[in-house]
Design a protein around this motif. Structure first.
Motif, mmCIF file in Angstrom:
data_model
loop_
_atom_site.group_PDB
_atom_site.id
_atom_site.type_symbol
_atom_site.label_atom_id
_atom_site.label_comp_id
_atom_site.label_asym_id
_atom_site.label_seq_id
_atom_site.Cartn_x
_atom_site.Cartn_y
_atom_site.Cartn_z
ATOM 1 N N SER A 1 0.828 -1.213 0.000
ATOM 2 C CA SER A 1 0.000 0.000 0.000
ATOM 3 C C SER A 1 0.859 1.258 0.000
ATOM 4 C CB SER A 1 -0.936 0.008 1.212
ATOM 5 O OG SER A 1 -0.202 0.063 2.423
ATOM 6 N N GLY B 1 -0.177 3.750 -2.755
ATOM 7 C CA GLY B 1 -0.663 4.999 -2.179
ATOM 8 C C GLY B 1 -0.154 6.231 -2.915
ATOM 9 N N GLN C 1 -2.920 6.264 -5.572
ATOM 10 C CA GLN C 1 -4.294 6.238 -5.078
ATOM 11 C C GLN C 1 -4.602 7.362 -4.098
ATOM 12 O OE1 GLN C 1 -4.341 2.254 -3.524
ATOM 13 N NE2 GLN C 1 -4.857 1.341 -5.487
ATOM 14 N N LYS C 2 -3.630 7.743 -3.272
ATOM 15 C CA LYS C 2 -3.871 8.767 -2.259
ATOM 16 C C LYS C 2 -3.271 10.120 -2.629
ATOM 17 C CE LYS C 2 -4.086 5.399 1.517
ATOM 18 N NZ LYS C 2 -3.501 4.975 2.820
ATOM 19 N N GLU C 3 -2.051 10.115 -3.192
ATOM 20 C CA GLU C 3 -1.393 11.369 -3.550
ATOM 21 C C GLU C 3 -1.652 11.797 -4.988
ATOM 22 O OE1 GLU C 3 0.243 9.154 -1.528
ATOM 23 O OE2 GLU C 3 -0.033 10.451 0.196
ATOM 24 N N CYS C 4 -2.224 10.897 -5.796
ATOM 25 C CA CYS C 4 -2.498 11.214 -7.216
ATOM 26 C C CYS C 4 -1.236 11.669 -7.935
ATOM 27 C CB CYS C 4 -3.588 12.286 -7.323
ATOM 28 S SG CYS C 4 -5.199 11.752 -6.711
ATOM 29 N N ASP D 1 -10.771 5.619 -3.114
ATOM 30 C CA ASP D 1 -9.624 6.459 -2.810
ATOM 31 C C ASP D 1 -9.697 7.744 -3.630
ATOM 32 O OD1 ASP D 1 -8.481 5.746 -5.475
ATOM 33 O OD2 ASP D 1 -8.243 3.798 -4.527
ATOM 34 N N LEU D 2 -8.795 8.678 -3.328
ATOM 35 C CA LEU D 2 -8.842 9.995 -3.964
ATOM 36 C C LEU D 2 -8.640 9.889 -5.468
ATOM 37 C CD1 LEU D 2 -9.107 13.029 -3.579
ATOM 38 C CD2 LEU D 2 -6.641 13.131 -3.130
ATOM 39 N N TRP D 3 -7.748 9.036 -5.898
ATOM 40 C CA TRP D 3 -7.471 8.829 -7.324
ATOM 41 C C TRP D 3 -8.756 8.450 -8.068
ATOM 42 C CZ3 TRP D 3 -6.484 3.333 -8.975
ATOM 43 C CH2 TRP D 3 -6.230 3.230 -10.334
#
Length: 297
Positions: free
Chosen positions: A85, A89, A92-95, A228-230
């Motif tokens: 992850s 990440g 998925q989280k920081e793009c 997730d943000l992405w």
């Protein structure tokens, strides 16, 4: 990535993520080894259970020790599975597909070279390097992919085919996916793939009523609660272009604003900037052409 793009990646952040991923994976492998050894001891009686339990007495104390023992091993095994992850990440989280690609180069994916190539293609696609993503995924064999990785392969390849005007080949990909279905999850993923592909077909045919229907179907089939943000940025981008197609400028602006705010380095942000700040974007492009001596016809 180009040399300039590689220079823009924080190598210390890459090293930090890769190091944490490997530490967690090593803990997990150690946990699995302990589980195997413990089971062998119990099954073959190399060290009969009573021998090492005698010091703790009998009854409830024995049960508690066994439960705690396996609970600790279970936690370590879970830690190992979540190690990757730290790599995913980055996207998925920081793009940040550039950071993601740099991390992927350092991970072995348990010897699965096809999985590594798939993740590189995903990174290149979300950077906007579509030709490079196509070259990478064309050298990837999907035979070893399962569940989410299988869906990601067919989703990405379908998207690239649509972008390069080869939409007629997408039906072949859908049929290929259909032949590989082996579980309920695969069947659901097949529905997701078809919903997204049909959405793109409807947009190409300017059938926006159907496009919206397929968009809602895609949202319904996807896991909206744990997105997730992405994923959220990607959905917002798709909503924005649909609103733009339908002439709903205010709704498109709201969706593109979300994309610009949270999309970081995803290629979606460039599309958002062209819609939200057309003058600034045009000026930047003109300056780039002047510095490079113009573009080819």
């Amino acid at each position: 990535m180009t040399v300039e793009e590689m220079a823009g990646v924080d190598q210390r952040e890459v090293d930090r993520r890769v190091r944490r991923c490997r530490i967690r994976q090593c803990l997990g492998w150690a946990a699995y080894a302990l589980v195997v050894i413990h089971l062998l001891y119990m099954i073959f009686g190399v060290f009969p259970m009573q021998a090492w339990m005698r010091a703790y007495g009998r009854g409830m104390m024995q049960i508690c020790v066994i439960v705690v023992h396996f609970a600790v091993l279970g936690i370590l095994a879970l830690v190992a599975k979540t190690g990757i992850s730290w790599i995913y990440g980055a996207l998925q989280k920081e793009c940040d597909p550039y950071l993601f690609e740099a991390c992927v180069y350092h991970i072995g994916f348990m010897g699965n070279e096809n999985l590594k190539q798939l993740n590189l293609a995903i990174a290149q696609y979300y950077q906007g390097n579509f030709q490079q993503a196509m070259d990478t995924i064309m050298h990837t064999d999907p035979g070893s992919f399962k569940k989410t990785n299988r869906l990601n392969y067919y989703m990405l390849k379908s998207s690239l085919y649509f972008r390069f005007g080869m939409g007629d080949k997408v039906r072949e990909l859908e049929n290929e996916f259909q032949r590989r279905i082996s579980s309920k999850q695969d069947a659901k993923n097949m529905q997701i793939l078809c919903a997204v592909n049909n959405l793109k077909r409807a947009r190409a045919n300017k059938d926006y009523e159907s496009a919206w229907r397929f968009y809602q179907e895609w949202l319904h089939l996807s896991d909206k609660g744990g997105a997730d943000l992405w994923t959220k940025v990607g959905r917002a981008w798709q909503q924005a272009v649909l609103e733009q197609d339908c002439g709903n400028e205010a709704a498109a602006r709201a969706a593109f604003t979300f994309v610009e705010k949270y999309g970081n380095r995803l290629f979606f942000v460039k599309d958002a900037a062209q819609f939200l700040h057309p003058r600034e974007t045009a000026k930047t492009e003109e300056e780039g052409e002047e510095q490079s001596g113009g573009t080819e016809a």
